[in-house]
Design a protein around this motif. Sequence first.
Motif, PDB file in Angstrom:
ATOM      1  N   SER A   1       7.965  -2.434  -5.816  1.00  0.00           N
ATOM      2  CA  SER A   1       9.182  -3.202  -5.993  1.00  0.00           C
ATOM      3  C   SER A   1       9.064  -4.438  -5.115  1.00  0.00           C
ATOM      4  O   SER A   1       8.519  -4.375  -4.009  1.00  0.00           O
ATOM      5  CB  SER A   1      10.397  -2.374  -5.571  1.00  0.00           C
ATOM      6  N   SER A   2       9.580  -5.530  -5.573  1.00  0.00           N
ATOM      7  CA  SER A   2       9.374  -6.767  -4.828  1.00  0.00           C
ATOM      8  C   SER A   2      10.227  -6.814  -3.572  1.00  0.00           C
ATOM      9  O   SER A   2      10.055  -7.686  -2.721  1.00  0.00           O
ATOM     10  CB  SER A   2       9.689  -7.963  -5.720  1.00  0.00           C
ATOM     11  N   SER A   3      11.173  -5.867  -3.425  1.00  0.00           N
ATOM     12  CA  SER A   3      12.005  -5.899  -2.223  1.00  0.00           C
ATOM     13  C   SER A   3      11.259  -5.330  -1.007  1.00  0.00           C
ATOM     14  O   SER A   3      11.715  -5.465   0.115  1.00  0.00           O
ATOM     15  CB  SER A   3      13.301  -5.137  -2.442  1.00  0.00           C
TER      16      SER A   3
ATOM     17  N   SER B   1       4.523  -3.787  -2.296  1.00  0.00           N
ATOM     18  CA  SER B   1       5.135  -4.883  -3.040  1.00  0.00           C
ATOM     19  C   SER B   1       4.907  -4.748  -4.537  1.00  0.00           C
ATOM     20  O   SER B   1       5.641  -5.319  -5.341  1.00  0.00           O
ATOM     21  CB  SER B   1       4.597  -6.219  -2.538  1.00  0.00           C
TER      22      SER B   1
ATOM     23  N   LEU C   1      20.514  -6.287   4.547  1.00  0.00           N
ATOM     24  CA  LEU C   1      19.936  -5.085   3.964  1.00  0.00           C
ATOM     25  C   LEU C   1      18.565  -5.388   3.374  1.00  0.00           C
ATOM     26  O   LEU C   1      17.621  -4.599   3.495  1.00  0.00           O
ATOM     27  CB  LEU C   1      20.876  -4.555   2.873  1.00  0.00           C
ATOM     28  N   ALA C   2      18.457  -6.572   2.749  1.00  0.00           N
ATOM     29  CA  ALA C   2      17.190  -6.957   2.134  1.00  0.00           C
ATOM     30  C   ALA C   2      16.101  -7.059   3.194  1.00  0.00           C
ATOM     31  O   ALA C   2      14.970  -6.593   2.991  1.00  0.00           O
ATOM     32  CB  ALA C   2      17.352  -8.295   1.415  1.00  0.00           C
ATOM     33  N   GLU C   3      16.459  -7.605   4.339  1.00  0.00           N
ATOM     34  CA  GLU C   3      15.454  -7.738   5.394  1.00  0.00           C
ATOM     35  C   GLU C   3      15.013  -6.380   5.903  1.00  0.00           C
ATOM     36  O   GLU C   3      13.846  -6.155   6.188  1.00  0.00           O
ATOM     37  CB  GLU C   3      16.035  -8.558   6.550  1.00  0.00           C
TER      38      GLU C   3
ATOM     39  N   LEU D   1      15.064  -3.577   4.236  1.00  0.00           N
ATOM     40  CA  LEU D   1      14.235  -2.976   3.195  1.00  0.00           C
ATOM     41  C   LEU D   1      12.824  -3.554   3.219  1.00  0.00           C
ATOM     42  O   LEU D   1      11.846  -2.848   3.051  1.00  0.00           O
ATOM     43  CB  LEU D   1      14.855  -3.231   1.820  1.00  0.00           C
ATOM     44  N   GLN D   2      12.766  -4.866   3.452  1.00  0.00           N
ATOM     45  CA  GLN D   2      11.486  -5.558   3.477  1.00  0.00           C
ATOM     46  C   GLN D   2      10.527  -4.914   4.474  1.00  0.00           C
ATOM     47  O   GLN D   2       9.363  -4.667   4.177  1.00  0.00           O
ATOM     48  CB  GLN D   2      11.739  -7.014   3.892  1.00  0.00           C
TER      49      GLN D   2
END
Lengths: 328, 429
Positions: free
Chosen positions: A157-159, A154, A2-4, A6-7
């Motif tokens: 949010s840093s995500s 960025s 999920l993080a990827e 979102l990235q």
Amino acid sequence: MLAEILQSLPQVLIDGIALGAIYAVIALGYTMVYGILELINFAHGEIFMTGAFIGVAMLILMTGMGWLAAMPAVLALILVLVITSILTGFMGVGIERMAYRPLRNSPKLITLISAIGVSFLLQDLVRFITEYKRGNYILTGPSMFNEQFAIKFSSISSSFSDAFFKTSTLILIISVVIMMVALDFFVNKTKWGMAMRAVAQDRETASLMSINVNKVISLTFFIGSALGGATGVLFAVQYGTIDPYIGFILGLKAFTAAVLGGIGNIRGAMAGGIMLGLLEMFAAANLQLLTGGFFGAEYKDVFAFAILIIVLIFKPEGLFGKAVTEKV
Amino acid sequence: MHKLTNKLKGNKLAQIILLVLYVLVTSLSLYLAQASVTAFLLMLFSLLILYYTELPDRLKWVIAGVVLIGVIPFVSSTGPGYQSYMEVATVVGIYVAMALGLNIVVGLAGLLDLGFVAFFAIGAYTYGIFATGQAANFMPFGNFPLSGESFWIFILIGCFVAALFGVLLGIPVLRVKGDYLAIVTLGFGEIIRIVFNNLDKPVNITNGAMGLASVKPPEIFGYQFVYPNQFYFIVLGILLFVILAVRRFEYSKIGRSWKAVRENEIAAQSMGIHLVRTKLLAFAIGASFSGMMGVVFAAKQTFVDPTSFTLLESITILVMVILGGMGSVPGVILGAAVITILNLQVLTEVTNYLNQLSLDGVISFPEALAPAKMQRFIFGAILIIFAIYRPQGLIPAKNPVFDEESLKEGSKKHRKEQITVEPDKGFQA
């Protein structure tokens, strides 16, 4: 995982909207013609492609004569857009006059076959003119509006990671919005727009109300093709390289967008186009990740067609359309 | 001229003599002038003349058989052009079978299928995967490649697999009608091509864009089929089966319900025709012909890759059907032959000729205008012109005409029989 996703999301959104804007305008051409004639105008994708070639040819010509350097780039682009859309508009009217009007009372199958014929004819016509003039049918336009911008997602949010876009993307989106608003105004607020809606609803009754049906159909083709041609120019500026075969698959996907939004429905086509562009970009970026490497980005076309088939099966009237029952 | 045709009409003997003379002259010219493509084309033209003679059907079949099996292979066999002629004839056969398959879907059932080449691809890959070492990548048992003797079974397997995919495509598509169907089938054709192009990972099934090389040639009792003149007879055999099947279908109950569905779905349904079954059958049967020829194609080329199955191929087959006449078997055969020969022979010959002229400096001829590259232009023009001026095609489909009087007499006789039969039943009861 999920993080990827979102990235990469901000970049996917921007690319998706740019692609979706192109689909949306081409979808308008399909949906307008289908609304009035109940005909899939296969040649519409080719009109888009021809527009791209006319636009690039004019830009190359203007560069050669030194005009491009002499005037502001935006002015040059507007000039090219206007001339191209007039030319492709008349082309659309001509196609309707030659290949569709004689068949208006024949079975649908025959008209469809004629439309496929027009589409193939145009592909080759453009191919051999380009190849004759330049020795190669793949054409690269002069590079314009190439400045890159970064939006600092960025910092929110840093995500997220930063998204990049070119000036041409901005121009593309602004022009598409202008075109859509103008068309929506024209169809809903003017007399000719009312005539178009009337013909789409019932051709015979409209003609009894002293509407010149043939003129309205010609006008529809003119507007649809002019928009398609202008989008072609924007496409060429945005993506750089064009060849005579881009129109077919792109047209097919734009048709998918039109079906997604409910065919015959102009606002639906706009929404469908944006939606399809976003979905496709999302699929291209994340399909590999989501399926554990089973499907790669090369399946993004399959994904678009699968959407088409699923929509046609489960909701053939589209997301924003009204269901029609066939009358005997 | 008009007088002459009038005299010929009705005079069967004169027609036979003329036909035999024509065949003799063209075969002699082909025999003597081996390199002449024109002679070969004129030779094939004799079959069209045969079609227009007024001989009894059975005699026509016999003569066509003699010309196809005996005369053509024999007279062209002595020269250097033999294999290339047989190659052309084989490819014509393959396309005729496919066009007849599409004719069932488009011409008889009225369902416009723009992804027809997908079934051809499925047939070709079915044989290609198992007749090369490729199948060893994913099959847990068995020894691959299979021997060339399996080819004969694979003709049937290819037929069934293609029919299966025809049904699989048909089931979702049936809810869609008219022009939506064209788009969905177009999408299906592209999906199949993209899938075959990318199915080399995670499990290598189709070897992706590299294609399957060195497919095993067919073999029977140790005799290998390698050259086009050998494939010619395989294709001829399958083609005979296909033509017979199509003719039987056309006038059967299914064939008539296809036509009814084509004319008006709602009316057909209210007459008790099962729409789903009828359409699925059209898809399955049309696809199966294509699948069979796909197997033959894979064995003949000994190489299968996704570039042979593009949209252009689907449209080419459609052009064959439209040119010949939708729903007309002889028309579609003619259309397929004309388009294939145009593609393989005429366009390349004209291109070579023009190139030669421009090499000699007679005319300056731009490479971009080479007729061999103009397929799309030519096909597009054919589609438009035929749609507008001759939608029924070169040889329009004919419906059998029944004589009302004889039908009435027939039914009277029938009724009398029934009347005579009925008392018998009464007695027995």
